[in-house]
Write an enzyme that holds these catalytic residues in place. Structure first.
Site, PDB file in Angstrom:
ATOM      1  CG  HIS A  31      -0.279  -0.296   2.506  1.00 21.81           C
ATOM      2  ND1 HIS A  31       0.587   0.611   3.069  1.00 21.81           N
ATOM      3  CD2 HIS A  31      -0.310  -1.362   3.347  1.00 21.81           C
ATOM      4  CE1 HIS A  31       1.039   0.136   4.205  1.00 21.81           C
ATOM      5  NE2 HIS A  31       0.523  -1.076   4.399  1.00 21.81           N
ATOM      6  CD  GLU A  32       0.607   5.731  -2.264  1.00 20.17           C
ATOM      7  OE1 GLU A  32       1.505   6.500  -1.895  1.00 20.17           O
ATOM      8  OE2 GLU A  32       0.557   5.259  -3.406  1.00 20.17           O
ATOM      9  CG  HIS A  34       4.232  -1.647   2.071  1.00 25.13           C
ATOM     10  ND1 HIS A  34       2.928  -2.101   1.975  1.00 25.13           N
ATOM     11  CD2 HIS A  34       4.777  -2.295   3.129  1.00 25.13           C
ATOM     12  CE1 HIS A  34       2.710  -2.986   2.930  1.00 25.13           C
ATOM     13  NE2 HIS A  34       3.809  -3.119   3.647  1.00 25.13           N
ATOM     14  CE  LYS A 147       0.094  -0.299  10.218  1.00 29.73           C
ATOM     15  NZ  LYS A 147      -0.059  -1.432  11.169  1.00 29.73           N
ATOM     16  CG  ASP A 148       4.288  -2.433  12.275  1.00 27.87           C
ATOM     17  OD1 ASP A 148       3.460  -3.111  12.890  1.00 27.87           O
ATOM     18  OD2 ASP A 148       4.212  -2.226  11.046  1.00 27.87           O
ATOM     19  CD  GLN A 151       8.214  -4.611  12.361  1.00 24.37           C
ATOM     20  OE1 GLN A 151       7.686  -5.701  12.402  1.00 24.37           O
ATOM     21  NE2 GLN A 151       8.126  -3.834  11.308  1.00 24.37           N
ATOM     22  CB  VAL A 174       1.195   6.464   4.653  1.00 21.88           C
ATOM     23  CG1 VAL A 174       0.315   6.985   3.524  1.00 21.88           C
ATOM     24  CG2 VAL A 174       2.651   6.853   4.407  1.00 21.88           C
ATOM     25  CB  SER A 183      -2.717  -1.856   8.132  1.00 19.93           C
ATOM     26  OG  SER A 183      -2.618  -3.238   8.422  1.00 19.93           O
TER      27      SER A 183
HETATM   28  O1  PAF Z   1       6.548  -4.883   9.137  1.00 17.67           O
HETATM   29  C1  PAF Z   1       6.531  -5.906   8.421  1.00 17.67           C
HETATM   30  O2  PAF Z   1       5.948  -5.956   7.352  1.00 17.67           O
HETATM   31  C2  PAF Z   1       7.258  -7.148   8.921  1.00 17.67           C
HETATM   32  O3  PAF Z   1       7.154  -7.271  10.287  1.00 17.67           O
HETATM   33  C3  PAF Z   1       8.726  -7.220   8.455  1.00 17.67           C
HETATM   34  C4  PAF Z   1       9.548  -6.082   9.050  1.00 17.67           C
HETATM   35  C5  PAF Z   1       8.792  -7.178   6.948  1.00 17.67           C
HETATM   36  C6  PAF Z   1       9.365  -8.523   8.932  1.00 17.67           C
HETATM   37  O4  PAF Z   1       8.698  -9.628   8.416  1.00 17.67           O
END
Ligand code: PAF
Length: 278
Positions: A31-32, A34, A147-148, A151, A174, A183
């Site tokens: 999506h946008e 990414h 957003k994550d 992570q 975004v 998402s």
């Molecule tokens: O954020 C994601 O899409 C995933 O957690 C990642 C970082 C690609 C790892 O699989």
């Protein structure tokens, strides 16, 4: 644009890549959000690699691994349009060969709370696949969405602990025009779920407003957000106001703090966050 499926071919392509290499790790169904990472990588690096790998190791039992949305053809067309050089799309056995045992685990509040608590093993899967992708692709820079937020912090800690020389770049969330954070999992939402999911961005906006007006009591912010989420009928996994670096829960917003939300809207789990700056 070259599409690569084996570690051997990716290693050779990396060896042959000229200049700096930027990696955007993804699980596909782009999506946008990414694509904004891809554009940053394109602007900042000589060679842009995108990985598409739905990482089984970061899904718990009963989670959505089997139904995770996929559309390889559309993803490749989007990446071609963005001028991506290399797309790494390995099958699971390339990433986790038989007998694989090189698991990576980040511990401490940064990984154990919030997503770590609600999705046991999730960050072990994320840390392991990211370390593996970094060893295979050897990027100079890697791009992740805010957003994550947890992570991103886990990955930064991983870089520090393993001493990997990758510059980890975090980029803003975004959003759709109505505020919903982009998402891949939004694809699961029915129109009714989608309307209820707007309570996440609404809670965040209300908290930002409260902090702008001088509110510093983290409990007040947590309770107000929970009320907005409850009123929308979404199931709350957590509402947290945490130090933006350590992710330790705060009582007073006396420094930049992340408001982090995780909810279940029907069968779909969504997360969102914002930075509250006193
Ligand atoms: O954020 C994601 O899409 C995933 O957690 C990642 C970082 C690609 C790892 O699989």
């Amino acid at each position: 644009m070259r599409t690569i499926t084996t570690v051997a071919e990716m290693t050779a392509a990396r060896d042959a890549a000229a200049g700096s290499v930027g990696l955007v790790p993804t699980m596909g169904f782009l999506h946008e959000g990414h694509l904004s990472l891809v554009r940053d990588a394109r602007a900042g690096c000589d060679t842009v690699a995108v990985s598409i790998f739905v990482n089984p190791a970061q899904f718990g039992p009963g989670e959505d691994l089997d139904r995770y949305p996929r559309d390889e053809e559309r993803d490749l067309a989007l990446l071609r349009d963005e001028g991506v050089d290399l797309v790494f799309m390995p099958p699971p056995e390339e990433v986790y060969p038989p007998g694989f045992g090189d698991w990576v685990e980040v511990r401490g509040p940064i990984a154990d709370r919030l997503e770590g608590e609600h999705r046991p093993g999730h960050f072990r899967g994320v840390a392991t696949v990211v370390a593996r992708l970094f060893r295979i692709v050897r990027p100079d820079r890697a791009y992740f969405g805010e957003k994550d937020a947890q992570q991103l912090r886990v990955i930064r800690r991983l870089m520090r602990d393993l001493g990997l020389p990758v510059d980890v770049v975090g980029r803003p969330i975004v959003r759709e025009p109505d505020g919903l954070a982009m998402s891949s999992r939004n694809a699961y939402l029915s129109p009714d779920d989608r309307a209820r999911a707007l309570s996440l961005s609404r809670s965040l906006a209300e908290a930002e407003q409260s902090v702008r007006e001088g509110e510093r009591d983290a409990s007040y912010i947590r309770e107000a957000a929970r009320r907005t989420l409850d009123a929308a009928g979404v199931g709350v996994d957590y509402v947290s106001v945490a130090d933006e670096n350590t992710l330790e829960e705060l009582e007073t917003i006396d420094r930049p703090a992340l408001l982090l939300l995780a909810v279940r809207v029907g069968a779909t789990r969504l997360i969102d966050n914002t930075l509250l700056v006193p």
